[in-house]
Design a protein around this motif. Structure first.
Motif, PDB file in Angstrom:
ATOM      1  N   TYR A  44     -12.340  -1.404   1.179  1.00 45.85           N
ATOM      2  CA  TYR A  44     -11.852  -1.911  -0.096  1.00 45.85           C
ATOM      3  C   TYR A  44     -12.624  -3.154  -0.512  1.00 45.85           C
ATOM      4  O   TYR A  44     -12.827  -4.063   0.293  1.00 45.85           O
ATOM      5  CB  TYR A  44     -10.367  -2.285  -0.008  1.00 45.85           C
ATOM      6  N   GLY A  79      -4.225   2.976  -2.322  1.00 42.50           N
ATOM      7  CA  GLY A  79      -4.930   1.729  -2.101  1.00 42.50           C
ATOM      8  C   GLY A  79      -4.019   0.515  -2.039  1.00 42.50           C
ATOM      9  O   GLY A  79      -2.798   0.602  -2.108  1.00 42.50           O
ATOM     10  N   LEU A  80      -4.658  -0.635  -1.923  1.00 43.17           N
ATOM     11  CA  LEU A  80      -3.959  -1.907  -1.766  1.00 43.17           C
ATOM     12  C   LEU A  80      -3.621  -2.528  -3.119  1.00 43.17           C
ATOM     13  O   LEU A  80      -4.405  -2.412  -4.073  1.00 43.17           O
ATOM     14  CB  LEU A  80      -4.846  -2.882  -0.974  1.00 43.17           C
ATOM     15  N   GLN A 120       0.845  -1.187   0.000  1.00 45.27           N
ATOM     16  CA  GLN A 120       0.000   0.000   0.000  1.00 45.27           C
ATOM     17  C   GLN A 120       0.879   1.235   0.000  1.00 45.27           C
ATOM     18  O   GLN A 120       1.446   1.610   1.039  1.00 45.27           O
ATOM     19  CB  GLN A 120      -0.926  -0.003   1.222  1.00 45.27           C
ATOM     20  N   GLN A 168     -10.250  -0.906   6.717  1.00 47.26           N
ATOM     21  CA  GLN A 168      -8.935  -0.495   7.216  1.00 47.26           C
ATOM     22  C   GLN A 168      -9.104   0.751   8.073  1.00 47.26           C
ATOM     23  O   GLN A 168      -9.322   1.852   7.553  1.00 47.26           O
ATOM     24  CB  GLN A 168      -7.951  -0.236   6.079  1.00 47.26           C
TER      25      GLN A 168
END
Lengths: 123, 111
Positions: free
Chosen positions: B88, A44-45, A39, B39
């Motif tokens: 997400y 974002g991831l 990240q 998160q």
């Protein structure tokens, strides 16, 4: 219960290789698949790849040419190597687990995560 | 598609219901399960929803999710201040050699 902890340099020079290790505390190490996810700060991831107990790995196509995962089953450790790093590789790197039985069934999710380690790319 | 589109932000007041959308294609959401992660600031993500609409043990039933075609959504009812976080979506994408694809993330603000 699964616990994961990353270790490795927090600073890598451009063009060099980023190397991280994830140490796992789990009685059932062999029943999981292990992933690396990153990240970038404020972003974002991104999934990097996962490796099975057998050593077979799958990689994100966008990183495949530069990434390598390995597993040391005796030490319960998973390692990440990312070559030719640039500033774009600066990120918090997480390791995470997925039950192997779910991977083979087509369920791709991450049920345990490490706390994450920031890797800075700078000369 | 390298990232599943999500609205960058969402907001609501305590007690309200908010929804967060996630858009995909036939190679990811259209043919594979969707997962949602929460998160909290400064922490690692945690699994919130698995297999489109299932909650892991310990996740409040205020969180629910659904999938239709190539889109998915997460709903949070009875909004609380502790729900303020980034959310997400994720799915397996069968294109190329196959890979996990994440959504771009939605920052939820509780006003």
């Amino acid at each position: 219960q699964v616990q994961l902890q990353e270790s490795g340099p927090g600073l890598v020079k451009p063009s060099e290789t980023l190397s991280l290790t994830c140490s796992v505390s789990a009685d059932s190490f062999s029943t999981y698949t292990w992933s690396w996810i990153r990240q970038p700060p404020g972003k974002g991831l991104e999934w990097i790849g996962f490796i099975r107990y057998s050593g077979l790995a799958n990689y994100n196509p966008s990183l495949q040419s530069r990434v390598s995962l390995s597993i040391d089953t005796s030490k319960k450790q998973i390692s990440l190597k990312l070559s030719s790093v640039t500033a774009a590789d600066m990120a918090v790197y997480f390791c995470a687990s997925t039950p192997y039985k779910d991977i083979v069934t087509g369920y791709y999710y991450f049920d345990n995560w490490s706390q994450g380690t920031l890797v800075t790319v700078s000369s | 598609q390298s990232v599943l589109p999500q609205p960058p932000s969402a907001s609501g007041t305590p007690g309200q219901r908010v929804t967060i959308s996630c858009s995909g294609t036939t190679s990811n959401i259209g043919t594979n399960y969707v997962y949602w992660y929460q998160q909290l600031p400064g922490t690692a993500p945690r699994l919130l929803i698995y297999r489109n609409n299932q909650r892991p043990s310990g996740v409040s039933d205020r969180f629910s999710a659904s999938k239709s075609g190539t889109s998915a959504s997460l709903a949070i009812s009875g909004l609380r201040s502790e729900d303020e976080a980034d959310y997400y979506c994720a799915a397996w994408d069968g294109s190329l050699s196959g890979h996990v694809i994440f959504g771009g993330g939605t920052k939820l603000t509780v006003l």
